[in-house]
Design a protein around this motif. Structure first.
Motif, mmCIF file in Angstrom:
data_model
loop_
_atom_site.group_PDB
_atom_site.id
_atom_site.type_symbol
_atom_site.label_atom_id
_atom_site.label_comp_id
_atom_site.label_asym_id
_atom_site.label_seq_id
_atom_site.Cartn_x
_atom_site.Cartn_y
_atom_site.Cartn_z
ATOM 1 N N THR A 15 4.644 -0.915 -9.472
ATOM 2 C CA THR A 15 3.973 -1.033 -10.766
ATOM 3 C C THR A 15 4.049 -2.468 -11.295
ATOM 4 O OG1 THR A 15 5.970 -0.503 -12.044
ATOM 5 C CG2 THR A 15 4.578 1.336 -11.352
ATOM 6 N N GLY A 41 -1.644 -1.694 -3.937
ATOM 7 C CA GLY A 41 -0.994 -0.401 -4.059
ATOM 8 C C GLY A 41 -1.621 0.498 -5.095
ATOM 9 N N GLY A 42 -2.461 -0.081 -5.963
ATOM 10 C CA GLY A 42 -3.199 0.724 -6.926
ATOM 11 C C GLY A 42 -2.494 1.000 -8.233
ATOM 12 N N ARG A 43 -1.206 0.612 -8.369
ATOM 13 C CA ARG A 43 -0.457 0.936 -9.585
ATOM 14 C C ARG A 43 0.052 -0.304 -10.327
ATOM 15 N NH1 ARG A 43 4.336 3.565 -8.500
ATOM 16 N NH2 ARG A 43 4.343 4.563 -10.539
ATOM 17 N N ARG A 83 0.826 -1.215 0.000
ATOM 18 C CA ARG A 83 0.000 0.000 0.000
ATOM 19 C C ARG A 83 0.859 1.264 0.000
ATOM 20 N NH1 ARG A 83 -3.172 -2.965 3.748
ATOM 21 N NH2 ARG A 83 -2.114 -1.891 5.472
ATOM 22 N N SER A 84 1.957 1.255 0.743
ATOM 23 C CA SER A 84 2.762 2.473 0.858
ATOM 24 C C SER A 84 3.767 2.632 -0.283
ATOM 25 C CB SER A 84 3.499 2.495 2.205
ATOM 26 O OG SER A 84 4.365 1.380 2.329
ATOM 27 N N ARG A 137 -7.303 -3.927 -6.865
ATOM 28 C CA ARG A 137 -5.989 -3.411 -7.268
ATOM 29 C C ARG A 137 -5.439 -2.427 -6.233
ATOM 30 N NH1 ARG A 137 -8.666 -2.928 -12.264
ATOM 31 N NH2 ARG A 137 -8.650 -0.637 -12.104
ATOM 32 N N ALA A 138 -6.345 -1.703 -5.555
ATOM 33 C CA ALA A 138 -5.910 -0.743 -4.536
ATOM 34 C C ALA A 138 -5.205 -1.453 -3.385
ATOM 35 C CB ALA A 138 -7.108 0.056 -4.015
ATOM 36 N N LYS A 191 3.536 1.171 -3.403
ATOM 37 C CA LYS A 191 2.779 1.282 -4.651
ATOM 38 C C LYS A 191 3.593 0.826 -5.872
ATOM 39 C CE LYS A 191 0.124 5.208 -2.852
ATOM 40 N NZ LYS A 191 -0.984 4.348 -2.389
#
Length: 633
Positions: free
Chosen positions: A276, A354-356, A271-272, A350-351, A274
């Motif tokens: 790819t 990390g969302g990326r 999460r922190s 996906r979040a 992130k």
């Protein structure tokens, strides 16, 4: 031989050593962040380390090693978790021509003694006091060992301080004489049976798969215009972890380190940081999926998640048929459903990563096809790769735009793959190892006319895609003569949320059996959701019956993929999982099958004896799996 595949031409050859990337990056991109590190473990803050800063720390540590008497050809072990210092110290050792011997920090005293003695290490870097005590307990048997550095006691800074009197030109001179065929790493095999063997890997072998992957696939590691970023949490004591480090340094990806592979620590780091791109092993992808399922059920949205997951798999399968020229792609209704779940479910999943994350790789063992389709369907294409210690990491990759889930893709450019008549995979290419340290007989047995006999079983289809079916030494032969590859059955069993691990047994037995461990978190959630009425003793008995039935369904689902003769007829649930500390898993999380069978010999015998007491009735060979074959005691 049969099923021959020859890859296209290779990338330009390496001309120097692995440390050159650190110094080259500092010359061409001095201000580019190439590493992110946290001031404290678990901190959500990641501080950038530029290419120039990394170069300065590597050069400083290299001078310290020179001051300590480390010379070209000396072997120094690093026994630590995946952390920033690992990257600095390994490249510092390569800069002075030394050879790195990775050792997993959870290795037993006997394993540490064997590796340090077999490799002839003159020094070892440990992480903490536990490492100091382990090495200290075997020092008497290691006459060549002269140095022990402790990371948590400031080893990196001490080396840099001790090296202040050494000229930078000395390090530059040593680095420039390191050739691509010099040995860079002595990587020890998993030791799933017998003593681990030390694989001598050259700088060229370790760089080759990284450079080919970066040249052909590097642009897919992040959205266009963004710097790729990778959170490394797999152990650098294994070649998969070393390959991840090499890809990041050579490709100027932003590299983060997470030493703690627990679910909570990994979730927080994802999460922190992130990332790819995600590199993991199948058990991590399985755990993430089960966490998605469990949290959805706890929130009262389990049915929604299961529907969304099925749509994701269907959508990905339709897309796969389209790109392989076997279908038109998702229909209108499926596209509409997928778009709906993209807004309500997939982006939230996906979040959690990390969302990326846009893509990922799974390695170490085969990834379940349905699981790969699920991730692709939610927008994170995860492909299954293949490699082994003797090949310095990956040797296959999915061709872009022609990815085929359920396979490990095609041979990397410059690498050749054959499948022998007995199904064994043979490999030839620049990443193949130099040989086993001190064991010429084992080297001759593995390298046959320039081809590496991998010990893995597989098949190549007409388009050159490789599918891994198991290990030669793992094949089970029942007393009736049926040959069974355990990996596919185990893989399918692990897909059930309640199942954590599975080991298929049955050598010289009348049928195939399985030892199963449960996922404690999901079991607790499952029991809470069951909420059976009644007094405690009666409720517990009904819960156990329901649990037996659920595991029986998992076994039946696994059996649906094989013939009746290959199906699991008996199974036993074990009270605790297999782990590294008990000696039942390797540091790279592979099953030590021989050790497991030995440890649970009494349970296996009891399992088959109980089966013999179950009243039998004649059934035709093509009958479905029979619940009367279950043994759960």
């Amino acid at each position: 031989m049969r099923d021959f595949a020859l890859a296209p031409p290779a990338a330009p050859p390496l001309t120097g050593g692995l440390a050159d990337s650190v110094f080259g990056n500092a010359e061409t991109h001095p201000g580019l962040p190439v590493v992110a590190r946290r001031p404290d473990p678990g901190s959500p803050v990641w501080e950038p380390v530029t290419a120039a800063q990394l170069r300065d720390e590597v050069a400083g540590a290299a001078k310290g090693f020179v001051a300590a008497g480390i010379a070209p050809g000396h072997r120094v072990a690093i026994m630590a978790r995946t952390r920033y210092e690992w990257t600095v110290l390994s490249h510092a050792l390569w800069a002075v021509g030394a050879e790195v011997v990775p050792v997993h920090p959870a290795s037993s005293r006997d394993q540490v003694e064997w590796i340090l003695r077999d490799a002839g290490c003159v020094g070892v870097v440990v992480e903490d006091e536990q490492g100091i005590m382990t090495v200290g307990s075997v020092c008497a048997a290691l006459p060549l060992l002269r140095h022990v550095w402790q990371i948590d006691d400031g080893a990196l800074q001490r080396l840099m301080d001790q090296g202040t009197a050494v000229s930078p030109a000395t390090v530059d001179s040593l680095r420039r004489i390191v050739g691509p065929d010099a040995t860079a790493v002595i990587a020890y095999t998993s030791g799933t049976s017998g003593r681990p063997l030390g694989c001598a890997l050259s700088h060229r072998a370790l760089a080759a798969p990284c450079d080919v992957l970066l040249a052909g696939w590097g642009h897919t590691a992040a959205p266009p215009g963004e710097q790729p970023s990778v959170l490394a949490f797999l152990p650098f004591s294994h070649v998969y972890g070393l390959m991840i480090q090499g890809l990041c340094i050579r490709g100027r990806f932003l590299l983060g380190h997470e030493p703690d592979m627990s679910e909570a620590a990994l979730a927080s780091a994802l999460r922190s940081f992130k990332p790819t791109y995600l590199y993991a092993v199948p058990s991590v992808y399985e755990k993430i999926y089960k966490t998605f399922l469990r949290t959805s059920q706890q929130a009262g949205r389990g049915t929604l998640f299961e529907k969304a997951a099925q749509v994701a798999r269907d959508f990905a399968a339709a897309e796969e048929r389209r790109r392989l020229g076997r279908g038109p792609g998702p229909g209108l209704d499926l596209r509409l459903q997928h778009a709906l779940y993209e807004r309500t479910v997939y982006r939230r999943l996906r979040a959690v990563l990390g969302g990326r994350v846009v893509r990922g790789t799974s390695g170490g063992s085969p990834l379940n096809r349905d699981l790969a389709l699920f991730y692709e369907g939610i927008g994170v294409f995860v492909h299954d790769g293949y490699g082994l210690t003797e090949t310095a990491g990956g040797i296959t990759m999915q061709p872009l735009g022609r990815e085929k889930s359920g396979t490990v893709g095609k041979a990397l450019p410059g690498t050749e793959i054959r499948v022998a008549d007995d199904g064994e995979i043979l490999v030839r290419g620049p990443s193949v190892f130099q040989g086993y340290v001190g064991d010429e007989a084992a080297t001759r047995a593995a390298l046959r006319g320039g081809w590496l006999a991998t010990g893995d079983l597989g098949r190549l289809d007409t388009e050159g895609y490789l599918t891994i079916t198991g290990r030669k030494k793992d094949v089970i032969i029942t007393s009736g003569g049926t040959s069974v590859a355990p990996a596919p059955l185990e893989q399918r069993l692990r897909m059930h949320p309640l199942v954590h691990q599975a080991v298929v047994v049955g050598d010289n037995r009348p049928c195939v059996g399985a030892l199963i461990t449960l996922d404690p978190q999901f079991v607790a959630h499952w029991r809470a959701a069951l909420a059976l009425p009644g007094d405690a003793p009666g409720r517990e008995a009904r819960e156990e019956n329901a649990l037996r039935e659920e595991i029986a369904r998992a076994v039946a689902a696994a059996n649906s993929t094989v013939s009746r003769a290959e199906s699991i007829r008996v199974f036993r649930i074990l009270p605790e999982p297999f782990d590294v500390a008990s000696g039942l898993l390797t540091p790279s999380m592979k099953l030590r099958r021989d050790a497991i069978v030995e440890r649970y010999a009494a349970e296996i015998d009891a399992m088959y004896r109980a089966r013999g007491r179950v009243p039998r009735r004649p059934v035709p060979d093509d009958a479905a799996w029979d619940d009367s074959d279950d043994v759960f005691r």
